[in-house]
Enzyme design. Structure first.
Site, PDB file in Angstrom:
ATOM      1  CD  GLU A   1      -9.726  63.482  80.854  1.00 16.44           C
ATOM      2  OE1 GLU A   1      -9.925  63.008  79.487  1.00 16.44           O
ATOM      3  OE2 GLU A   1      -8.940  62.696  81.547  1.00 16.44           O
TER       4      GLU A   1
ATOM      5  CD  GLN B   1     -29.954  57.077 102.435  1.00 17.37           C
ATOM      6  OE1 GLN B   1     -29.311  57.782 102.578  1.00 17.37           O
ATOM      7  NE2 GLN B   1     -31.015  56.965 103.533  1.00 17.37           N
TER       8      GLN B   1
ATOM      9  CG  LEU C   1      -6.233  72.714  78.062  1.00 18.90           C
ATOM     10  CD1 LEU C   1      -5.631  72.808  77.017  1.00 18.90           C
ATOM     11  CD2 LEU C   1      -7.585  71.863  78.093  1.00 18.90           C
ATOM     12  CB  THR C   2      -6.910  73.030  83.572  1.00 15.94           C
ATOM     13  OG1 THR C   2      -7.770  72.096  82.973  1.00 15.94           O
ATOM     14  CG2 THR C   2      -7.889  74.064  84.666  1.00 15.94           C
TER      15      THR C   2
ATOM     16  CB  ILE D   1      -1.255  69.493  86.098  1.00 21.13           C
ATOM     17  CG1 ILE D   1      -1.656  70.729  85.644  1.00 21.13           C
ATOM     18  CG2 ILE D   1      -0.697  68.471  84.911  1.00 21.13           C
ATOM     19  CD1 ILE D   1      -3.019  71.009  84.655  1.00 21.13           C
TER      20      ILE D   1
END
Ligand SMILES: Cc1cc2nc3c(=O)[nH]c(=O)nc-3n(C[C@H](O)[C@H](O)[C@H](O)COP(=O)(O)OP(=O)(O)OC[C@H]3O[C@@H](n4cnc5c(N)ncnc54)[C@H](O)[C@@H]3O)c2cc1C
Ligand SMILES: Cc1cc2nc3c(=O)[nH]c(=O)nc-3n(C[C@H](O)[C@H](O)[C@H](O)COP(=O)(O)OP(=O)(O)OC[C@H]3O[C@@H](n4cnc5c(N)ncnc54)[C@H](O)[C@@H]3O)c2cc1C
Lengths: 259, 384
Positions: free
Chosen positions: B367, B340, B126-127, B158
């Site tokens: 997402e 830590q 999608l991206t 992806i």
């Protein structure tokens, strides 16, 4: 090839285990109970044999209600069905008494082969295969690191400190296995889902035709009189290296029979 | 009714995945991570366990479980390692789910059995380099030409798109203009190896180093018209609905990481000595660990709640966003405190918390970023 695998539920050997001070028996109620690790190898071996030769794998467990968790795990790994002997009177039974219960249950089942782990991690007696072989008049092939079934014969490599013995016996026989024999599978999700539909029959002492007085703590052949925790770890040995550190180290290991 | 106890089957699944993660993944994953390598064999084994088929029906080769089962499995994986958890998450909820939900019967029969078995991996693209949060800004195009989609453009970041097991990527592309104006976006299956489809090399990432993330490009890449997933022009809406449930899964994964931080810190606080006693004797350490546990367990409730609504068939978008937002921030906080507690060793890759620290940040981004979640929650509340 119909195989019965003996499965015991035990307190997890990875966490702290206790005896119940009330009657000196294994404290199971509060423990994190799991399938005896060594039995998983026997189940795996039985499943492998079944996958190659056909037949059914049946799990046989003697234990309290909660032992259904161990049974379910065996069924999710792929065993076909289970018989669970549950009876309050069995609590506190010694190995000899337990073997009578298992033998009686096996007497009502059909099998070509009985398999079990070489020891249970709670009591570590390793006597069950021998006791059952005696009671049922079956040949015993104990401590296997390899099993081959050919026709009516079982061949095993019996693991020893220095190597192995090659043994064989006609079927039906009883075989116990060590953790060197295979790598037990993880139950798949399909196996887990299928397990809830597999038959688990429960049997009481009466179903097996056994008298409640013949089992349990009161008539056990051995009794735990006293127990104590493991002593805390000692200081350990410090080796100061004055040029001969390696030698001192090796001497220590040799002294402890580690090398 | 209020009951968040797990069923016997889900509990058995949880135990099995936990054992698998501890015995199989934990001992080897650090080295794959260091080498930036995808552990194909571990992924195959997860396939044998049935993890890629968990929420799908048996008729398509699935396990017949629920989406919640998937979440519980992801939590247990991420408690040990996030790279493997995201590989399963992306394989199931981005790779297989769009086909299961929106695909034709033929597409389901063709792809799902292998995807469910983990023999094949699927990805969803999608991206794009130009924008992830603004998913509608898609520039990749697909035009219909003699019964084929001809795809041009590129996709960024992806997951699972270039492994030895990858067999398909479903991509979103602009397929025209909507009658009412705006872009018509559709989803199309592109099998790996299709001419014109090239998979870039793995990104060098801050975390999730044993998972596979790549850039994809399409240069006159032709696939048959019937590779369209769902209706033409519905690609965007469909994808958003997939993302809603994916957020519950990412939340579960975040809870796993947060819990892994607690596990490792408890162990380390008992072993590590400073000033003549185990560091766990100091209230400063005790409180850090107590707070970590509080965060992990409240975040778990958040995803249980979202999953519960989803399984009941009720609207769950707000709960999914709440769970995703909260648990990813919790994962980040716990990673910081667990590191830590580990002092200098927490900064070393050989300790799991070093990996947790590096793996936590992406949870606030992938997402749907934290800002996007806040936008969705505010919108759902009718604010603005
Ligand atoms: C390891 C990894 C794996 C991925 N896997 C996949 C995958 O398999 N498939 C896929 O399609 N994508 C994948 N992605 C992409 C991922 O979903 C996007 O990175 C994410 O959605 C954010 O988009 P972006 O990177 O373009 O950031 P941008 O959208 O550019 O956001 C940048 C910043 O601006 C903020 N912002 C944007 N819009 C607004 C607004 N309106 N209000 C306030 N703040 C705003 C964002 O919250 C963020 O802080 C992956 C990414 C990574 C890093
Ligand atoms: C990349 C890197 C470079 C470094 N470079 C150098 C260098 O050049 N020279 C050098 O000498 N050292 C160096 N160090 C070591 C660094 O200074 C130590 O890691 C740091 O002082 C912490 O000590 P520790 O790692 O032993 O943690 P510990 O002392 O074991 O501490 C673990 C945790 O317990 C807490 N803790 C300990 N005691 C108490 C207490 N009494 N009350 C409350 N909390 C407590 C700590 O705050 C910490 O959260 C480096 C470390 C790293 C990671």
């Amino acid at each position: 090839m119909n195989i019965v695998v003996l499965v015991k539920q035990v307190p997890d050997s990875g966490s702290e285990r206790k005896l119940d001070p009330a009657d000196n028996t294994v404290a199971r109620a509060a423990a994190d109970n799991v399938i005896n690790e060594m039995d998983e190898y026997a189940i795996e071996e039985a499943l492998t044999i079944k996958e190659a030769q056909g037949g059914e794998v049946t799990v046989l467990t003697v234990g309290p209600d909660s032992a259904t968790d161990a049974i379910r795990k065996a069924l999710s790994m792929g065993a076909d069905k289970a018989v669970h002997v549950v009876d309050d009177a069995i609590h506190g039974s010694c190995a000899v008494q337990t073997s009578a219960v298992i033998a009686a249950a096996l007497g009502q089942m059909e099998y070509d082969l009985v398999m079990c782990g070489a020891e249970a991690t709670d009591a570590q007696l390793s006597v069950m295969p021998a006791l059952l072989a005696e009671r049922l008049g079956l040949p015993q092939l104990s401590g296997a690191r390899k099993v081959t079934i050919e026709g009516g014969t079982a061949k095993v490599e019996r693991q020893t400190d220095g190597g192995f013995w090659a043994l064989e016996a006609p079927l039906p026989a009883i075989i116990s296995t060590w953790d060197t024999i295979n790598e037990p599978r993880y139950p798949s999700f399909k196996g887990i889902m299928a397990a809830k539909k597999k038959p688990v029959e429960t049997r009481s002492l009466a179903d097996l035709g056994l008298d409640a007085g013949s089992v349990g703590l009161a008539s056990a052949t051995s009794k735990v009189l006293d127990f104590a925790g493991r002593p805390p770890k000692g200081e350990g040995v410090k080796v100061t290296d004055e040029g001969d550190g390696a030698q001192k180290f090796v001497d220590y290991l040799a002294g402890q029979k580690i090398v | 009714m209020l009951d968040y106890r797990l069923s016997d089957e889900t509990e058995s699944l949880r135990t099995t995945v936990r054992e698998f993660a501890q015995e199989v993944i934990a001992p080897q994953i650090g080295e794959f991570y260091e080498r930036d390598e995808f552990p194909t064999e571990i992924v195959r084994q997860m396939g044998e366990l049935g993890l890629f088929g968990l929420p799908f029906p048996e008729e398509y080769g699935g396990g017949g479980g629920t989406y919640f089962d998937l979440c519980v499995a992801l939590e247990e994986l991420a408690r040990v390692d996030s790279s493997m958890a995201i590989t399963v998450e992306a394989g199931v909820s981005l790779g297989a789910m769009p086909i299961f939900r929106f695909g034709t019967e033929e597409q389901k029969r063709e792809w799902l059995p292998r995807l469910c078995a983990g023999e094949a991996l699927g990805a969803f693209g999608l991206t794009e380099a130009g924008g992830g949060s603004d998913a509608g800004s898609t520039r990749t195009t697909a035009r219909l030409e003699d019964g084929h989609w001809v795809i041009n453009g590129s996709k960024a970041f992806i997951t699972n798109s270039g492994t030895d097991l990858t067999e398909l990527v479903t991509v979103t592309a602009v397929t025209g203009d909507k009658p009412q104006g705006g872009k018509e976006i559709s989803a199309i299956i592109v099998p790996s190896g299709t001419p014109g489809f090239s998979v870039g090399k793995r990104y060098s990432k801050v975390g999730w180093n044993a998972s596979d993330t790549r850039e994809l490009s399409f240069d006159d890449c032709r696939v048959p018209e019937e590779n369209l997933v769902g209706q033409r022009g519905r690609g965007f809406a469909q994808f958003l609905s997939i993302l809603d449930e994916g957020r519950i899964a990412i939340s579960a994964l975040s809870v796993g990481l947060a819990q892994g931080c607690v596990d490792e810190s408890i162990k380390y606080a008992a072993e590590r000595e400073a000033f003549g006693q185990p560091i766990g004797r100091n209230q400063a350490i005790q409180f850090m660990i107590a707070d970590m546990e509080v965060r992990a367990s409240t975040a778990r409730l958040a995803y249980y709640r979202a999953a519960e609504k989803m399984l009941r068939g009720e609207p769950f978008r707000r709960e999914a966003s709440i769970a995703k937002l909260y648990s990813s921030e919790v994962a980040m906080d716990n990673a910081r405190y667990a590191t830590q507690v580990h002092g200098g060793y927490g900064f070393m890759n050989e300790f799991p918390v070093g990996r947790f620290y590096r793996d936590a940040k992406i949870l606030e981004i992938g997402e749907g970023t934290s800002e996007v979640q806040r936008m969705l929650i505010a919108r759902d509340l009718g604010v603005g």
